[in-house]
Each structure stands twice: as C-alpha cells, then as structure tokens.
Scaffold this motif. Structure first.
Motif, short mmCIF file in Angstrom:
data_model
loop_
_atom_site.label_atom_id
_atom_site.label_comp_id
_atom_site.label_asym_id
_atom_site.label_seq_id
_atom_site.Cartn_x
_atom_site.Cartn_y
_atom_site.Cartn_z
N PHE A 12 0.82 -1.21 0.00
CA PHE A 12 0.00 0.00 0.00
C PHE A 12 0.86 1.27 0.00
O PHE A 12 0.37 2.35 0.30
CB PHE A 12 -0.93 0.02 1.21
CG PHE A 12 -2.10 -0.93 1.09
CD1 PHE A 12 -3.14 -0.65 0.23
CD2 PHE A 12 -2.12 -2.10 1.84
CE1 PHE A 12 -4.21 -1.52 0.12
CE2 PHE A 12 -3.18 -2.97 1.73
CZ PHE A 12 -4.25 -2.69 0.87
N THR A 13 2.14 1.13 -0.31
CA THR A 13 3.00 2.31 -0.37
C THR A 13 2.56 3.20 -1.52
O THR A 13 2.09 2.73 -2.56
CB THR A 13 4.46 1.91 -0.55
OG1 THR A 13 4.59 1.12 -1.74
CG2 THR A 13 4.95 1.10 0.64
N LYS A 17 1.20 0.63 -6.57
CA LYS A 17 1.86 -0.10 -7.65
C LYS A 17 1.12 -1.36 -8.04
O LYS A 17 1.37 -1.92 -9.10
CB LYS A 17 3.29 -0.46 -7.23
CG LYS A 17 4.17 0.77 -7.00
CD LYS A 17 5.56 0.37 -6.58
CE LYS A 17 6.46 1.59 -6.44
NZ LYS A 17 5.97 2.55 -5.45
N ASN A 18 0.19 -1.83 -7.20
CA ASN A 18 -0.57 -3.03 -7.52
C ASN A 18 -1.57 -2.71 -8.64
O ASN A 18 -2.46 -1.88 -8.46
CB ASN A 18 -1.33 -3.52 -6.27
CG ASN A 18 -2.00 -4.86 -6.49
OD1 ASN A 18 -2.73 -5.04 -7.45
ND2 ASN A 18 -1.75 -5.81 -5.60
N PRO A 19 -1.45 -3.36 -9.80
CA PRO A 19 -2.34 -3.00 -10.93
C PRO A 19 -3.81 -3.23 -10.64
O PRO A 19 -4.66 -2.48 -11.13
CB PRO A 19 -1.85 -3.92 -12.06
CG PRO A 19 -1.11 -5.03 -11.39
CD PRO A 19 -0.51 -4.44 -10.15
N ASN A 61 -1.13 11.76 -4.06
CA ASN A 61 -0.10 10.86 -4.59
C ASN A 61 -0.52 9.39 -4.52
O ASN A 61 0.32 8.51 -4.33
CB ASN A 61 1.23 11.07 -3.85
CG ASN A 61 2.40 10.48 -4.64
OD1 ASN A 61 2.37 10.41 -5.88
ND2 ASN A 61 3.44 10.05 -3.94
N PHE A 62 -1.81 9.14 -4.68
CA PHE A 62 -2.26 7.74 -4.75
C PHE A 62 -1.79 7.08 -6.04
O PHE A 62 -1.45 5.90 -6.06
CB PHE A 62 -3.79 7.66 -4.68
CG PHE A 62 -4.34 7.90 -3.30
CD1 PHE A 62 -3.54 7.78 -2.17
CD2 PHE A 62 -5.66 8.26 -3.13
CE1 PHE A 62 -4.04 8.01 -0.90
CE2 PHE A 62 -6.19 8.48 -1.86
CZ PHE A 62 -5.37 8.36 -0.74
N LEU A 63 -1.80 7.87 -7.12
CA LEU A 63 -1.44 7.33 -8.44
C LEU A 63 -0.33 8.16 -9.06
O LEU A 63 -0.32 9.39 -8.91
CB LEU A 63 -2.65 7.34 -9.38
CG LEU A 63 -3.89 6.54 -8.96
CD1 LEU A 63 -5.00 6.74 -9.98
CD2 LEU A 63 -3.56 5.06 -8.83
#
Length: 720
Positions: A12-13, A17-19, A61-63
């Motif tokens: 969850f950083t 990054k998890n698609p 900065n979630f994405l």
C-alpha cells in the motif's frame, strides 16, 4: 488473524503499484466523482479532472502518471477526436463549410496575434518564444464534446462549426510548432517543407481514398458485432499512426478516420451505440483523470512569476476564444445558445496545448552562466499552462452544460413534423435472414427524439398446427427485440393467430393505427412470386405507407440513393410523409439522393427540401416506358428507391405493372425499396371484406380514378 496477515502482504505504499488496486481505484473514481459533484451542479467532466488532481502526484499521490495512465489517456484523447468526426453531420458540415473556414481562421488568428503581443510586451519573451506560446492559445481540445453528445446536440450547426474549426486551428498551430522546432534546431529549410508537404498529401490520400474500399468490403463480408468494433478501432489508430508518420499529430488522424467512417457507421446503429458506450465509460474518463494528474496547484504559491504568467495565459486564452465565438455568432446570425456552444467547446485547452508547450520546454537554446539550460519556454510557462488546462476545462464544461441543456429543451418542446404523435411503424417478419435489415431500416426511418413505437409482427395461421413455424416466429421476434435494444430502441413484439397471414397483417395495422409498414422480400427469378401472396394482398387491402425492401447489402455500405418518383407523385395524399421518411433515411445513413422526376414533381420536392440539410441532385425523367434507362444510371452500391402507386390512384400508370419483371431481370444485383404512398382509404371497413371484394373495388377504382370513390360506391351497393 489470517485476514490481517493477507492484507499486510499487499503493498500500500504510495504511489500505488498493484495493478488490481490501481484499476479498481480508477473505476471507483469514474463511478462516484461525477455523481458527488453533480449534486453541487458541477459538470461530470470537471469532477473527473478534479479527481485526477486529488489522487495524482501533486495531490494525495495515490497514483503516479505512469505509462498505463498515459496509454489510456492517449486512447481517450484520440477517441474524443474520432467521435467528433464520426458524429458530425456530413451534410451540415458541407453546407456550412464557409462558416467553418471563417470561424477556424478567426479562432486561430485572434489568439495568435493578441497572444504574441501579450507574450512579447507583457511577459518579455523573445519573438520565437512568443510566437510558439501564442500558437498554444490558438489550439483547443474538445474536452466538453461528451457533454454535447449526452444532450443529443452534436448535429447542430454550432457543433459542426466548432469541430471543423478545431481541425483548422490545430493543423495551423502544429505547422507553426514544426517550423519553430525546425528553426531552433536549424532544420527548417526548403527540404523540410517539401518533405512535410509530400507526406501530408500521401497521408490524406491514403485515409480518404485507400481506406473506404477496404472498410466497405469488411462491412459487406463480416457482420459479427465484436469484429466490426475491433476493426473500427484498428482503422482509428492506424490513421493516427499514419498522421504521426506524416509529421502531424495523432489527433488529426483520429479525426480524419472519424470522417471516413462516418458514412459506414449509422448514428442509430448498434455499432455506434457500442462505440459511444465504451468511449464514454472507460477511455475518455481515463483521459480526463490523466489531465487532472498534470495539474500542480502548488504553482499558485511558488512565486509571483508563475502567477503573472498564469494570469496572462488564462486571460488571453479565454478572452480571444470568446471574441472569435462572438464574431462568428454575429457574422452568421446564430442564436445566443449556439454562440455559447462555440465558445464553450473552443475554450478548453488540453492535449495539443500541452504538446506545444512540452516541445518548447524541451528545446534548449543556450546555457546560463551557472550552467543551467536556457529553454525556449521556461518553467513558469509550463506551470501556467497546467493551470490554464484546469481553468479552461472548468469554464468550457460549465458553459457547454448550460447551453446544451437549453438547446436540448428547445428542441424537445418545439413541435415539428418529425415528431408526429400518430406515427407507428410495423415490421412484418417472415424471413429470419432479413430481421436485422428491417430493424436497421425502421430505426433510421423513426423520427429522432420521439416516442414513435416500432412493432414487430409475426403471424401464425390458425389453420395450420406447425410448431416449427411458431418456434421460428418467436426466434425472429427475439432477434428483432435484442438487435433493436443494442441501438437503445425498444421494439414491441406481436404474435397474431389468424385465418391467413395477410389477414393478420391487415387487422394489426387497423388495430394499432400503424402509419408505416415494412415488408422484406427475397431474391426470386419468377415474376409471379416477386411480391408473394402475403405482400400482394396486404397492398390491396391497406392504405398506409408500405415499404417493400430487398437488401442485397447492408445499408451502411451504400453510397447513394437513386429515387424514381412516378409522374404526379406530388398529388398523392402521402407525398410529404414518404418524402420526410426518405430524407431521414438519407440523413441517418449519410447518403446523398439523386431524384428522377417530372418537372412538376421536381418543383414540389425542392420546395419541401428548402432549408433542410439534405444533399440532393435532380434529374428530369418523365417517360416511365423507358424505365430500363435506370440499368445504365445505377451504380454499384446504390439503393434504388422507387415511389410507385396502387392501381386507381393519381400517380398510377400501366408501366408500374411491369416493375416485377424489370426488377427481376435487370436489377437483381441492387438493393431496392418499393414505396407505396399513403392513401385516404381508412373509411372502408376492412372487417369481413374478402379478396374477391377487393378485386371489385380495384376494378371500380380503375373506372372512377379513385380508390376512395370506389370504396364508397362498393359500400353503397353491397354493404347496406
């Protein structure tokens, strides 16, 4: 504990990054952002852009704006330009080409000249930098086009003006960009311009002359919905790629592909519905979220330099676009709402604007004393442009939303002949292979923005107990209902049991007040079976408008309608009704019409078409005994539209009896529609009248010259 352990293994950083998580988040943004902001009267487009600001690298900065966001965003941008070309009314576009040229030049030169002066004298940039920055003011991106599409006004002349002007401004601005970039690199010589000109001509020739035969061949031979959609997308992106190869921007290629596909994708077809749905549900929202992720709100607090540049950029961009729209509105006497639509659609800056600024930002023209690169456009311009994207998209969305709502309400409340409440269309289903063709024709004939019902009828003879026939009928009704649903039209299925099929059709017409009947016939080599007993008896016993349709190829692969009208056709009671239907078919299928009529009928048709955006050509033809002349006049991919007449009516002549023979022997390779105009025969009570009775009426009508008189005499003599 096991659940917590599994959750702890998920990364969850930030940025994510998890698609799977990324895609889920984007889908929830697409779903909820417009809903939440619409409650406070903010257009859904702004909701998606603001959501992009919040979740982007300059927000929470979630994405991150990685390759996947860029990929989907690029697809969304190209999709917007493709839809703009696809949904444009070609006849309206041709009709307003002068207005489009005037608006395109105005909305290019005004921002360019005023922007260049403001950049040079107010912001203090060099002439080359000022010219490049001013070319950015000239461009605009149709970010708010989906709003106009949602309100159903994309075929309005104001939208056509703006879409056409978009192409003019973007092409000219991108040519300036190419010239300045070449000059900065020392490449803008004669060879550069010759190469660019040759590549552009080759690109245009490929798209407009090589693509159409390939597209027509594909649609003739492949009818699978998935294959057709994938093929359309492939054409769009191939055209976009070829535009880049030619030295233009991909958005030009996407728009041109939309223009080419315009005639092959009817606006009321299932394919058009799928194109709209996928673009508005996925690709375009991705593009808008990506635009929001570019916006760095922190530029407002980084210093007065960024604020000054941003203020000038935003003011010049909006004011000059408004002036161009105002001049266009006053010059061509458009309404206030149409002027606002032009301003709203042309006010938003996004893709081309960003492309120009990024190119200028990346061009290094020198080096400062401390070794820092000197750029053609500095960071203040880049930040000011990002702020312009946010402000201009917000202004554009609000203006278009308000104007489009008013225009849609005005169109719905106006009482026009296209929205007659007594119109009802009936499809007589008899052949499984012709179901989709009849539905396509019915949807194109149906007045838009109206509640005209479409019925699909299958008649089962109660003298037969054929279970297979009943099953086949149910399958045809199901197929018609599902196919129409894909066009967002509802079909009312009807199954009727009667002593014979023609009785079932006739009594259904009477019971449901049908105004138009569509009957399909199959290819045959025998004159006696050309119409079939059912169609023949239906013609004799009804007085409504009847279309007898034989489809050799799909409607969307045709190029032209050739309409032959019998002499005195303008004196028939149903003249304006069938002419209205024909013009709607022409408009929906984007097919020009060539009329073959007498001089008198010619005048009547011209008078009706005056002021209507129909592309029509007229040729005098008054010798129906020379009907075979059409075997030389018709071309491949023509639709032969023959306006004939029932016996005993004003426009009937003996040559019409030979039509089955002519069509079988000389026109077997052409799609055609035989149209029998409406007659005033409703006063005759059809209940209980046999076929032999109608033969008596037919004989009387030949002597009296009128079906109405014959029917009245028949009732007095035999039905007292």
């Amino acid at each position: 504990m096991e659940l917590l352990l599994l959750i702890s293994k998920v990364d969850f950083t930030l940025p994510l990054k998890n698609p799977v998580v990324i895609f889920s988040l984007v889908l929830f943004i697409i779903l909820f952002a417009p809903i939440l902001l619409q409650k406070i009267k903010i257009p859904h487009i702004i909701g998606l852009i603001i959501a992009g600001v919040v979740v982007g690298p300059y927000g929470l900065n979630f994405l991150s704006r990685d390759s996947s966001i860029v990929l989907f965003g690029t697809v969304g941008l190209l999709y917007i330009m493709f839809l703009a070309g696809l949904e444009i009314d070609i006849s309206e576009f041709k009709k307003n080409r002068k207005q489009i040229a005037v608006f395109g030049i105005a909305t290019f030169l005004l921002p360019l000249s005023i922007g260049c002066l403001a950049s040079y004298y107010i912001l203090g940039y060099s002439f080359l930098s000022s010219l490049l920055l001013a070319s950015m003011f000239s461009t605009h991106t149709l970010v708010s086009y989906p709003i106009a599409s949602r309100y159903g006004i994309v075929r309005n002349r104001a939208v056509a003006l703006t879409v056409g002007g978009t192409m003019i401004t973007d092409i000219l601005a991108l040519l300036i960009l190419a010239a300045i970039a070449g000059a900065a690199k020392g490449e803008a010589g004669t060879g550069f311009w010759v190469q660019l000109s040759v590549s552009c001509v080759a690109f245009v020739a490929t798209v407009f002359f090589v693509f159409p035969p390939i597209i027509r061949w594909f649609f003739k031979n492949f009818h699978d919905s998935v294959s057709q959609y994938i093929f359309v997308l492939a054409i769009v992106f191939l055209s976009s790629f070829l535009a880049e190869v030619a030295g233009l921007e991909a958005i030009i290629g996407a728009f041109f592909s939309g223009l080419v596909l315009n005639t092959f994708v009817p606006h009321s077809s299932p394919l058009m519905n799928r194109i709209d749905f996928v673009g508005n549900a996925l690709f375009i929202p991705f593009f808008l979220i990506g635009v929001g992720m570019l916006v760095n709100v922190r530029v407002l607090i980084t210093g007065t330099g960024a604020l000054e540049v941003a203020g000038v950029i935003v003011a010049v961009a909006l004011i000059t676009k408004y002036l161009a729209a105002y001049i266009t509105r006053k010059t061509f006497k458009l309404s206030r709402e149409e002027g606002n639509i032009i301003f709203g659609l042309s006010a938003s800056h996004a893709a081309a604007t960003l492309a120009i600024i990024l190119v200028g930002y990346n061009i290094i023209i020198g080096e400062s004393e401390n070794g820092q690169p000197i750029r053609l456009l500095d960071e203040d311009v880049l930040n000011g442009t990002i702020l312009l994207i946010l402000v201009s998209c917000a202004v554009s969305s609000f203006v278009v939303e308000k104007a489009a709502r008013k225009m849609a309400v005005n169109e719905e409340t106006s009482t026009t002949e296209e929205e007659e409440s007594n119109e009802r269309i009936l499809l007589s289903l008899a052949h499984p292979e012709s179901v989709t063709q009849l539905v396509d024709l019915a949807v194109m004939l149906k007045p838009k923005r109206s509640e005209v019902p479409i019925y699909a009828l299958h008649v089962v003879s109660d003298t037969l107990s054929d279970e297979n026939a009943q099953t086949a009928g149910r399958k045809m009704l199901d197929a018609a209902t599902k196919y129409a649903a894909a066009t967002e039209n509802a079909i009312i299925p009807l199954t009727r049991f009667d002593s014979n099929i023609s009785n079932g059709i006739v009594y259904t017409i009477k019971g449901h007040n049908i105004s138009d009947v569509l009957i399909s016939i199959q290819r045959t080599t025998e004159q006696q079976s050309f119409f079939g007993a059912v169609a023949q008896e239906t013609l004799q016993r009804t007085f409504e408008t009847i279309f007898i349709y034989r489809a050799i190829q799909p409607l969307n692969t045709l190029k032209r309608i050739v309409a032959a009208v019998t002499p005195s056709g303008e004196d028939e009671p149903g003249f304006e009704h069938w002419l209205h239907r024909l013009t709607m078919l022409s408009k929906e299928a984007a097919l020009p019409i060539t009329f073959y009529t007498t001089q008198k009928t010619n005048f009547a048709i011209r008078a009706y078409l005056k002021g209507r955006p129909v592309e029509a050509e007229f040729k005098i033809f008054d010798k129906w005994e020379d009907f075979l002349i059409f075997s030389r006049e018709l071309r491949r991919n023509d639709l032969f539209f023959i306006v004939t007449s029932r016996k005993g009516n004003v426009s009937y002549n003996e040559v019409l009896d030979k039509l089955p023979y002519y069509l079988i022997n000389y026109f077997s390779d052409y799609s055609f529609i035989l149209l029998y105009p409406k007659q005033f025969g409703h006063e005759i009570d059809i209940e209980g009248i046999s076929t032999s009775d109608y033969k008596i009426i037919e004989a009387l009508s030949e002597r009296l010259g009128s079906v109405n008189k014959a029917g009245s005499l028949f009732k007095r003599l035999f039905r007292k």
